[in-house]
Motif scaffolding. Structure first.
Motif, PDB file in Angstrom:
ATOM      1  N   ARG A  73       0.836  -1.195   0.000  1.00  0.00           N
ATOM      2  CA  ARG A  73       0.000   0.000   0.000  1.00  0.00           C
ATOM      3  C   ARG A  73       0.870   1.244   0.000  1.00  0.00           C
ATOM      4  NH1 ARG A  73      -5.045  -0.325   1.947  1.00  0.00           N
ATOM      5  NH2 ARG A  73      -5.166   1.716   0.941  1.00  0.00           N
ATOM      6  N   ILE A  74       0.484   2.240  -0.815  1.00  0.00           N
ATOM      7  CA  ILE A  74       1.207   3.513  -0.891  1.00  0.00           C
ATOM      8  C   ILE A  74       0.187   4.646  -0.897  1.00  0.00           C
ATOM      9  CG2 ILE A  74       2.799   4.947  -2.228  1.00  0.00           C
ATOM     10  CD1 ILE A  74       3.915   2.419  -3.487  1.00  0.00           C
ATOM     11  N   VAL A  75       0.308   5.542   0.065  1.00  0.00           N
ATOM     12  CA  VAL A  75      -0.535   6.742   0.136  1.00  0.00           C
ATOM     13  C   VAL A  75       0.366   7.954   0.011  1.00  0.00           C
ATOM     14  CG1 VAL A  75      -1.950   8.165   1.669  1.00  0.00           C
ATOM     15  CG2 VAL A  75      -2.412   5.721   1.476  1.00  0.00           C
ATOM     16  N   GLY A  76       0.081   8.814  -0.964  1.00  0.00           N
ATOM     17  CA  GLY A  76       0.895  10.001  -1.188  1.00  0.00           C
ATOM     18  C   GLY A  76       0.590  11.110  -0.201  1.00  0.00           C
ATOM     19  N   LEU A  77       1.629  11.802   0.242  1.00  0.00           N
ATOM     20  CA  LEU A  77       1.505  13.020   1.040  1.00  0.00           C
ATOM     21  C   LEU A  77       1.887  14.190   0.159  1.00  0.00           C
ATOM     22  CD1 LEU A  77       3.157  11.948   4.429  1.00  0.00           C
ATOM     23  CD2 LEU A  77       0.709  12.064   3.889  1.00  0.00           C
ATOM     24  N   HIS A  78       0.948  15.102  -0.058  1.00  0.00           N
ATOM     25  CA  HIS A  78       1.152  16.223  -0.970  1.00  0.00           C
ATOM     26  C   HIS A  78       1.350  17.510  -0.172  1.00  0.00           C
ATOM     27  CE1 HIS A  78      -0.282  13.862  -4.532  1.00  0.00           C
ATOM     28  NE2 HIS A  78      -0.853  13.179  -3.565  1.00  0.00           N
ATOM     29  N   LEU A  79       2.338  18.283  -0.557  1.00  0.00           N
ATOM     30  CA  LEU A  79       2.671  19.532   0.128  1.00  0.00           C
ATOM     31  C   LEU A  79       2.774  20.643  -0.900  1.00  0.00           C
ATOM     32  CD1 LEU A  79       3.496  20.773   2.917  1.00  0.00           C
ATOM     33  CD2 LEU A  79       5.875  20.390   2.200  1.00  0.00           C
TER      34      LEU A  79
ATOM     35  N   VAL B 296       5.087   0.406  16.493  1.00  0.00           N
ATOM     36  CA  VAL B 296       5.275   0.436  15.041  1.00  0.00           C
ATOM     37  C   VAL B 296       6.601   1.118  14.731  1.00  0.00           C
ATOM     38  CG1 VAL B 296       4.391   1.284  12.836  1.00  0.00           C
ATOM     39  CG2 VAL B 296       2.799   0.482  14.587  1.00  0.00           C
ATOM     40  N   ARG B 297       7.418   0.494  13.900  1.00  0.00           N
ATOM     41  CA  ARG B 297       8.694   1.087  13.482  1.00  0.00           C
ATOM     42  C   ARG B 297       8.463   1.934  12.237  1.00  0.00           C
ATOM     43  NH1 ARG B 297      12.713  -3.534  12.333  1.00  0.00           N
ATOM     44  NH2 ARG B 297      14.119  -1.734  12.047  1.00  0.00           N
ATOM     45  N   VAL B 298       8.789   3.230  12.329  1.00  0.00           N
ATOM     46  CA  VAL B 298       8.706   4.127  11.179  1.00  0.00           C
ATOM     47  C   VAL B 298      10.092   4.173  10.537  1.00  0.00           C
ATOM     48  CG1 VAL B 298       8.228   6.467  10.386  1.00  0.00           C
ATOM     49  CG2 VAL B 298       6.854   5.467  12.237  1.00  0.00           C
TER      50      VAL B 298
ATOM     51  N   LEU C 199       3.502   7.389   2.381  1.00  0.00           N
ATOM     52  CA  LEU C 199       3.469   6.367   3.415  1.00  0.00           C
ATOM     53  C   LEU C 199       3.404   5.017   2.709  1.00  0.00           C
ATOM     54  CD1 LEU C 199       0.764   7.969   5.746  1.00  0.00           C
ATOM     55  CD2 LEU C 199       3.258   8.249   5.860  1.00  0.00           C
ATOM     56  N   ILE C 200       4.291   4.083   3.077  1.00  0.00           N
ATOM     57  CA  ILE C 200       4.398   2.794   2.385  1.00  0.00           C
ATOM     58  C   ILE C 200       4.334   1.678   3.411  1.00  0.00           C
ATOM     59  CG2 ILE C 200       5.818   1.391   0.817  1.00  0.00           C
ATOM     60  CD1 ILE C 200       7.053   4.741   0.879  1.00  0.00           C
ATOM     61  N   TRP C 201       3.487   0.687   3.191  1.00  0.00           N
ATOM     62  CA  TRP C 201       3.384  -0.425   4.136  1.00  0.00           C
ATOM     63  C   TRP C 201       2.807  -1.660   3.443  1.00  0.00           C
ATOM     64  CZ3 TRP C 201      -0.309   3.258   3.591  1.00  0.00           C
ATOM     65  CH2 TRP C 201      -1.663   2.864   3.578  1.00  0.00           C
ATOM     66  N   ARG C 202       2.927  -2.777   4.134  1.00  0.00           N
ATOM     67  CA  ARG C 202       2.281  -4.016   3.707  1.00  0.00           C
ATOM     68  C   ARG C 202       1.233  -4.393   4.743  1.00  0.00           C
ATOM     69  NH1 ARG C 202       4.319  -6.566  -0.591  1.00  0.00           N
ATOM     70  NH2 ARG C 202       6.467  -6.173  -1.256  1.00  0.00           N
ATOM     71  N   ASP C 203       0.099  -4.915   4.254  1.00  0.00           N
ATOM     72  CA  ASP C 203      -0.962  -5.290   5.180  1.00  0.00           C
ATOM     73  C   ASP C 203      -0.957  -6.797   5.463  1.00  0.00           C
ATOM     74  OD1 ASP C 203      -1.846  -6.254   2.772  1.00  0.00           O
ATOM     75  OD2 ASP C 203      -3.630  -4.977   2.656  1.00  0.00           O
TER      76      ASP C 203
ATOM     77  N   THR D  55       2.897  -6.698  10.453  1.00  0.00           N
ATOM     78  CA  THR D  55       4.280  -6.367  10.087  1.00  0.00           C
ATOM     79  C   THR D  55       4.920  -5.413  11.085  1.00  0.00           C
ATOM     80  OG1 THR D  55       3.626  -4.481   8.717  1.00  0.00           O
ATOM     81  CG2 THR D  55       3.694  -6.641   7.655  1.00  0.00           C
ATOM     82  N   GLY D  56       4.111  -4.471  11.630  1.00  0.00           N
ATOM     83  CA  GLY D  56       4.641  -3.515  12.599  1.00  0.00           C
ATOM     84  C   GLY D  56       5.629  -2.534  11.997  1.00  0.00           C
ATOM     85  N   ARG D  57       5.567  -2.330  10.660  1.00  0.00           N
ATOM     86  CA  ARG D  57       6.526  -1.432  10.009  1.00  0.00           C
ATOM     87  C   ARG D  57       5.803  -0.497   9.041  1.00  0.00           C
ATOM     88  NH1 ARG D  57      11.635  -4.024   7.552  1.00  0.00           N
ATOM     89  NH2 ARG D  57      10.149  -4.553   5.902  1.00  0.00           N
ATOM     90  N   LEU D  58       6.277   0.754   9.002  1.00  0.00           N
ATOM     91  CA  LEU D  58       5.744   1.763   8.094  1.00  0.00           C
ATOM     92  C   LEU D  58       6.902   2.538   7.496  1.00  0.00           C
ATOM     93  CD1 LEU D  58       3.365   3.487   6.925  1.00  0.00           C
ATOM     94  CD2 LEU D  58       3.565   4.903   8.992  1.00  0.00           C
ATOM     95  N   GLY D  59       6.945   2.627   6.176  1.00  0.00           N
ATOM     96  CA  GLY D  59       7.971   3.410   5.501  1.00  0.00           C
ATOM     97  C   GLY D  59       7.465   4.798   5.151  1.00  0.00           C
ATOM     98  N   VAL D  60       8.364   5.786   5.158  1.00  0.00           N
ATOM     99  CA  VAL D  60       8.021   7.143   4.751  1.00  0.00           C
ATOM    100  C   VAL D  60       9.071   7.628   3.767  1.00  0.00           C
ATOM    101  CG1 VAL D  60       9.174   8.125   6.804  1.00  0.00           C
ATOM    102  CG2 VAL D  60       7.524   9.510   5.505  1.00  0.00           C
TER     103      VAL D  60
END
Length: 309
Positions: free
Chosen positions: A188-194, A223-225, A257-261, A296-301
């Motif tokens: 899963r990938i959700v974009g953060l727009h600025l 959760v590990r960021v 924000l990038i993660w696996r479910d 997974t307990g992990r979230l990428g940014v």
């Protein structure tokens, strides 16, 4: 948010569906205006969902079907604009002004969703309520008749931290919001727009600062960021390390924000809200990406990069 559907004028009878769903005006055969008559509407007694309640549903027809059950009225489908709508009420029982984003599902008798509409209700003060109406608009070609409306999802964030995709530029000069995201085989990938909507340059050098929040907007622990998309998967488009970036007025940047479910052994972790700082000292913005991190307990940014790359 979905684009509103265009309205279609029905020959011989122009239906005006008011925001209060209180009535319709019909034309006489000789062209003169007839008297306003009440639109068929049924009261709904379903319990509220996180402070949001559907109070009535309008399904236009000459009269309710004899078998109609409380909360809905059977209706013949009209050409063009359906005339189907739901009146709702948002009540804030908290202690600060909140902004609500509500997803309404228009369904058949069996619960199949024919269409959904998202509505944002901004600045509902503590102890206050706001009412409105959501319209189905033009039905999707070939869709089955809609007979019910339900609340699919409610997100609410403090108005002072609400995302601002449009409207007046925030005092910070930065407009931040999250998109609807993308999913592929558990990734899963959700974009953060600025966007720099202000008058001054903003220097970015690094990653957005994140605080993960539960449904009560309390911090989520465990959760590990992780920095960079490669911490979760290759080829996410957010693999590059951070580099200095200056946003001039009118320019935009993008992170994700990038993660696996994936769900294996353990307890799945859900993170409905994320408080984001675009840069140190920036005003916080709370987005509602609905992170389902599985076990997974992990979230990428991803690092900030110039938009359009």
């Amino acid at each position: 948010m979905r684009r509103p559907h265009p309205r279609l004028l029905v020959p011989g009878a122009v239906l005006l569906l008011l925001a209060t769903a209180c009535g319709a005006v019909h034309a006489d055969r000789d062209g003169g205006a007839g008297a306003a008559v009440p639109a068929p509407r049924a009261t709904v007694t379903d319990p509220p969902v996180d402070g949001v309640r559907i109070t009535s549903v309008t399904l236009p027809s000459a009269s309710p079907a004899p078998s109609a059950t409380p909360g809905r009225v059977h209706a013949d489908r009209l050409p063009g604009d359906s005339g189907i709508s739901a009146a709702y009420r948002v009540s804030n029982d908290g202690t600060e002004a909140m902004t609500y984003t509500v997803l309404f599902a228009f369904t058949t008798d069996t619960g199949a969703v024919m269409d959904d509409k998202e509505v944002t209700v901004s600045g509902v003060g503590p102890g206050r309520s706001r009412s409105g109406t959501v319209d189905l608009g033009v039905p999707t070609p070939g869709a089955s008749p809609v007979t019910r409306v339900r609340i699919e999802k409610v997100s609410k964030v403090p108005t002072a931290e609400a995302p601002a995709r449009t409207g007046p530029c925030p005092a910070s000069g930065l407009r931040l919001w999250a998109d609807d995201g993308d999913a592929a085989t558990g990734l899963r990938i959700v974009g953060l727009h600025l966007e720099n909507c202000g008058r001054h340059d903003h220097a970015l050098d690094g990653y957005p600062r994140l605080t993960l929040l539960d449904e009560n907007r309390e911090p989520v622990h465990g959760v590990r960021v992780l920095h960079g998309g490669t911490a979760i998967a290759a080829g996410t488009g957010f693999d590059d390390p951070p580099a200095p970036l200056t946003l001039k007025p009118g320019q935009s940047a993008l992170s994700a924000l990038i993660w696996r479910d994936t769900t294996l052994a353990g307890t799945p972790v859900n993170v409905p809200y994320v408080r984001v700082l675009a840069e140190p000292g920036a005003a916080p913005v709370t987005v509602a990406p609905g992170l389902d991190l599985g076990t997974t307990g992990r979230l990428g940014v991803g690092a900030w990069r110039r938009a359009g790359r």
